[in-house]
Design a protein around this motif. Sequence first.
Motif, mmCIF file in Angstrom:
data_model
loop_
_atom_site.group_PDB
_atom_site.id
_atom_site.type_symbol
_atom_site.label_atom_id
_atom_site.label_comp_id
_atom_site.label_asym_id
_atom_site.label_seq_id
_atom_site.Cartn_x
_atom_site.Cartn_y
_atom_site.Cartn_z
ATOM 1 N N GLY B 230 -54.002 22.737 -20.744
ATOM 2 C CA GLY B 230 -53.507 22.959 -22.092
ATOM 3 C C GLY B 230 -52.404 24.005 -22.143
ATOM 4 N N GLY B 231 -52.533 25.049 -21.349
ATOM 5 C CA GLY B 231 -51.509 26.101 -21.298
ATOM 6 C C GLY B 231 -50.178 25.558 -20.798
ATOM 7 N N ALA B 232 -50.239 24.673 -19.787
ATOM 8 C CA ALA B 232 -49.013 24.083 -19.238
ATOM 9 C C ALA B 232 -48.298 23.271 -20.311
ATOM 10 N N ILE B 233 -49.078 22.511 -21.078
ATOM 11 C CA ILE B 233 -48.471 21.699 -22.138
ATOM 12 C C ILE B 233 -47.760 22.601 -23.128
ATOM 13 N N LYS B 234 -48.467 23.653 -23.548
ATOM 14 C CA LYS B 234 -47.903 24.501 -24.585
ATOM 15 C C LYS B 234 -46.693 25.281 -24.068
ATOM 16 N N PHE B 235 -46.755 25.765 -22.820
ATOM 17 C CA PHE B 235 -45.619 26.538 -22.313
ATOM 18 C C PHE B 235 -44.362 25.676 -22.276
ATOM 19 N N VAL B 236 -44.511 24.472 -21.718
ATOM 20 C CA VAL B 236 -43.336 23.596 -21.594
ATOM 21 C C VAL B 236 -42.782 23.226 -22.974
ATOM 22 N N LYS B 237 -43.680 22.980 -23.929
ATOM 23 C CA LYS B 237 -43.213 22.647 -25.282
ATOM 24 C C LYS B 237 -42.533 23.848 -25.949
ATOM 25 N N ASP B 238 -43.121 25.017 -25.794
ATOM 26 C CA ASP B 238 -42.521 26.224 -26.379
ATOM 27 C C ASP B 238 -41.151 26.512 -25.770
ATOM 28 N N TYR B 239 -41.063 26.331 -24.440
ATOM 29 C CA TYR B 239 -39.821 26.598 -23.719
ATOM 30 C C TYR B 239 -38.696 25.722 -24.272
ATOM 31 N N ASP B 240 -39.074 24.475 -24.541
ATOM 32 C CA ASP B 240 -38.111 23.529 -25.094
ATOM 33 C C ASP B 240 -37.796 23.872 -26.558
ATOM 34 N N ALA B 241 -38.850 24.172 -27.319
ATOM 35 C CA ALA B 241 -38.658 24.440 -28.747
ATOM 36 C C ALA B 241 -37.759 25.658 -28.973
ATOM 37 N N MET B 242 -37.834 26.624 -28.071
ATOM 38 C CA MET B 242 -37.003 27.817 -28.218
ATOM 39 C C MET B 242 -35.594 27.590 -27.662
ATOM 40 N N GLY B 243 -35.329 26.372 -27.243
ATOM 41 C CA GLY B 243 -33.973 26.013 -26.846
ATOM 42 C C GLY B 243 -33.557 26.440 -25.451
ATOM 43 N N LEU B 244 -34.516 26.764 -24.587
ATOM 44 C CA LEU B 244 -34.131 27.214 -23.242
ATOM 45 C C LEU B 244 -34.012 26.067 -22.241
ATOM 46 N N ARG B 245 -34.630 24.937 -22.558
ATOM 47 C CA ARG B 245 -34.548 23.813 -21.625
ATOM 48 C C ARG B 245 -33.085 23.378 -21.496
ATOM 49 N N ILE C 132 -32.657 26.055 -35.141
ATOM 50 C CA ILE C 132 -31.433 26.675 -35.628
ATOM 51 C C ILE C 132 -31.031 27.758 -34.635
ATOM 52 N N PRO C 133 -29.740 27.971 -34.431
ATOM 53 C CA PRO C 133 -29.292 28.977 -33.468
ATOM 54 C C PRO C 133 -29.905 30.328 -33.796
ATOM 55 N N PHE C 134 -30.331 31.025 -32.759
ATOM 56 C CA PHE C 134 -31.118 32.227 -33.006
ATOM 57 C C PHE C 134 -30.487 33.414 -32.287
ATOM 58 N N THR C 135 -30.658 33.474 -30.982
ATOM 59 C CA THR C 135 -29.938 34.494 -30.226
ATOM 60 C C THR C 135 -28.883 33.766 -29.410
ATOM 61 N N GLU C 136 -28.214 34.504 -28.544
ATOM 62 C CA GLU C 136 -27.120 33.972 -27.745
ATOM 63 C C GLU C 136 -27.470 32.656 -27.046
ATOM 64 N N ASN C 137 -28.663 32.628 -26.405
ATOM 65 C CA ASN C 137 -28.997 31.428 -25.644
ATOM 66 C C ASN C 137 -30.277 30.747 -26.097
ATOM 67 N N SER C 138 -30.870 31.195 -27.197
ATOM 68 C CA SER C 138 -32.086 30.511 -27.634
ATOM 69 C C SER C 138 -31.972 30.134 -29.099
ATOM 70 N N SER C 139 -32.842 29.216 -29.506
ATOM 71 C CA SER C 139 -32.819 28.793 -30.895
ATOM 72 C C SER C 139 -34.221 28.937 -31.465
ATOM 73 N N TYR C 140 -34.334 28.844 -32.785
ATOM 74 C CA TYR C 140 -35.649 28.953 -33.399
ATOM 75 C C TYR C 140 -36.042 27.600 -33.966
ATOM 76 N N PRO C 141 -37.228 27.093 -33.537
ATOM 77 C CA PRO C 141 -37.623 25.751 -33.955
ATOM 78 C C PRO C 141 -37.862 25.661 -35.470
ATOM 79 N N ILE C 142 -37.303 24.631 -36.084
ATOM 80 C CA ILE C 142 -37.424 24.457 -37.537
ATOM 81 C C ILE C 142 -38.880 24.271 -37.935
ATOM 82 N N TYR C 143 -39.633 23.531 -37.085
ATOM 83 C CA TYR C 143 -41.028 23.264 -37.452
ATOM 84 C C TYR C 143 -41.813 24.563 -37.622
#
Lengths: 318, 389, 287
Positions: B230-245, C132-143
């Motif tokens: 479960g942790g692996a699922i959440k980490f990968v999803k969070d990583y993507d959601a925060m735009g780092l992927r 939405i764009p958040f910091t330089e290289n990360s974004s904040y999820p709308i959900y």
Amino acid sequence: MIFEKRTERILVPMFFMVALFLPLFLESNSFFVGKVTTIIILSIFVMSLDFLVGRVGLITLGHALFYGLGGYLFVILAPEYEAVNFWIYTFYICGISALIALITGAVVLRTTGIYFIMITLAISQMMFYYFFDSLEFGGDDGVFIFMKPETSIFGLSFLNLDDPQHFYYLTLFSLFNTLVFFKVVLRSRFGRIVEATKQNPDRTEALGYNIFIFRLACYVIGSTLGAYAGFLFALQYGFVNPSFLAWEMSGTALVMSILGGLGTIYGAILGTFTYEGLQYLFEHLTEEWLLFMGSAIILMVIVLRKGIAGYLEKLLEK
Amino acid sequence: MSRMKTLLCAAMAASLATTAATSSAASDPVKIGIMLPFSGIYAQLGEAGRDGLKLALKEQAADLHGANIEFIEMDTEAKPARAPELASAMLGQHEADFVIGPVHSGVAMGMIKVLRGKDTVMIIPNAGAAAATGPLCSPNIFRTSFSSWQPSYPMGKVALDKGYKDVYLISWNYGMGRESLEAFEESFEAGGGNIVKKVLMPFPSTNFQPHISDIAAQDPDAVFVFFAGGGAIKFVKDYDAMGLRGKIPLLGSGFLTEGTLEAQGDAAEGVLTGLHYAEQLDVPKNQAFREAFNTEYGHYPDIYAVQGYDAGLAIADTLNQLSGDVSDKQAVISTMEALTINSPRGDFTFSRAHNPVQNIYLREVKDGANVVASIAAEALEDPARGCKL
Amino acid sequence: MTTELFFVQLINGIQYGLLLFLIASGLTLVFGVMGILNLAHGSMYMVGAYLVWYFATVTGSFTLSAILSAILALALGILIERVLIQRLYNRNHLDQVLLTIGMIFVFNSLQSILFGNDPYGVAVPSTLDGGIPFTENSSYPIYRIFAALICVSIAGVLYYVVSRTRLGMLIRAGESNREMVEALGVNIKSLYTIVFAIGVMLAAVSGIIAAPMRSIVPGMGESVLITCFVVVVIGGMGSIKGAFVGALLVGLISTFSSVLMPSMSNMIIYIFMILVLLVKPQGLFAK
């Protein structure tokens, strides 16, 4: 007679007679001797909790802290590859546990009711994570006890803890003493004041007794015996793991003591054996044993108003 | 949970196929104790391991020289406190010849405490704790899975080859997590890499967001993690959601994307991991195994099923070589440690500490599958630090 | 820590805290009104998450699934109260603890029987996907912003209902004087049923909201239970306002401690709780 109720006078001797001769009918290395030993150790632990919850009115959800502590204190204190003396280390472990109970008790007893439940839970969770994260005590994997203690007194040794039968009788002896100890304490003047602090704290206070001191004393007694049970459990298989002091352990013990009949002391034995027996039965019957276990618990809460002991007393006390 | 199920059909098929003279062991069943979690967080891993194990013994039934196989199942619930008791039941009550288990490292320790040095052969089909084939290694303890060191060690070199100089490490603060990160560090720093930061967050917290924000602020060349389930699922999803992927490459020990891809969805695309198996591994045995498993159970197997299957193969091969007779425990152990297991992951042998000597594959997630990119390390042997065998 | 990162973590902490509030609100409501310590509260959170996952796979619509799951949870709450909880009102509080522990076992088992033990994930609804764009290289999820807004609105509605409506008046009266409410001709039994069912629904709704952000796995209920207790105890059992403040404090503390001193952060919320109880033995907003 320290056993006031007829039910106790029938059940307690019956239990100890059966338990005394049980190993003679089983092979000495049999799994069942070990299984019953574990349940007896748990009974001591549950009894100490029953004293606190049922008699003193201290509903703790952190009692497992002391169960785990009993094992970890031995790991911390005893040298790894040297057999130490059982009696001396029992003294050390109980002493230090009593001291820890005194300190934590002084803190937790400032709160009451639901807040008492939660603050005891918080302290035990804190210690759980301390051992879980600690590299020196094996972290989440736990730690082994390689050398079991020897049991000589003045050079005379009549107990060998590596022998499952000897260990069985040691735990049975401990359970008997715990039961008698609590019965004697509760019948003493001290016990009657404790009873009064539970029934009517304000009036007891008005009579000039310091409730806090009495509760603290009880907390120390219950916790120390809980730690002793934990020490025995750690010795049985020589294995200590942080899960011994997880809140689930406290919760299960609470279930066992309520099931047995809260505040009856001897009910702890009934509750522990019933719970473990049911779990053993359901596990062997079905893969979905959790469903049956949960339903059995729910059913018993609804049907048995005062636990198994309460039900038996209704039958036998006329 | 010892619902005993005797694989009578297997024995019968075998005795019909071979002439009556093959074995005297038919009357005395070979007892295989299964100690896996069938309830709680790790239940799915336990079920997969058991199914794999049973499939292997069923497939090999003709080569068991008529030996009766009896399974004894016990639910460990992934609770370490009960582990010694259950293990001693296997030993004393059921007199099991083999014990397969467990998944959880703490339970493994409790089992090892009871089984170490005994006649019963213990085969660990998952738990990666270094100690099991390290300081606590024993002639009767085998492992068909991996040591926590194995999948992570080659990833340090992979990171260097990709040109990553500064890597951020994060995992849970527990045995498997610590050992995985240390293994990565070992090879990565030896090759001149630089660890920007190493975070061991509390287990089992899945509040990853603050850490991912920290990763974004540190802006490393890559991130290496160990998370599972479960942790692996959440980490990968969070990583993507925060735009780092796609911005900062994510590397991991293979469990990051094992059995979790469906739940992770697109978020896992491009993640690089190292593991001793991949579902689409191009090994003939793998295709055959996957189809056989699907026919038997109606779904395709995962890594945990493979590890259980290989435990079954180890037992079957041993029985075959000993003509179904397991009464001589020394012979059982010396036969088993010399085996080459024809595993779906490719052939492997046992090291002196009885840990698999196996390939670690570099896999990349493409279109929802772990696609093998290369062999990250060939026939990798765990250093077995502290083992005196 | 740079100023920018500080603000980023501040937002993370608030968002985490808001979700914690939503999970804890039902627990504190039920305890405040009925005096019931529901250890199976975490199981209700799990029920919400599993239901929304199941309906989402069947129907394909997150919104529809969320509504369906919430209604089912409400019905489940009524059922549990009528069949089980109601029998225990004039019994020892410990009997309720025991009953709800039994319920944890049953729900865990039902989860395994009905849905299996594989880990699942729910996709973020497409209209709320992206960031939405958040910091330089990360974004904040709308959900997550949406989820935070939902939590704030539910907090607002709860506060309004309890302090401004007739139902709220009865709830407050029921807390302090059961007989009085009955004397007013109100059926306290139905009031309790409604409150308990709302408590269950709140837990389930938090599971539904959290589903796309976390993994749906066996044991997920117990993992939030203890944190929930910490939240409501810090705030003061039974106080909605207290749960809100407690949740934000716990959210912020665990966020900052897990970045600044990760090895301590498991212990720190418990230490904080003990400190709070030492200063205010009834929690921050005790009645």
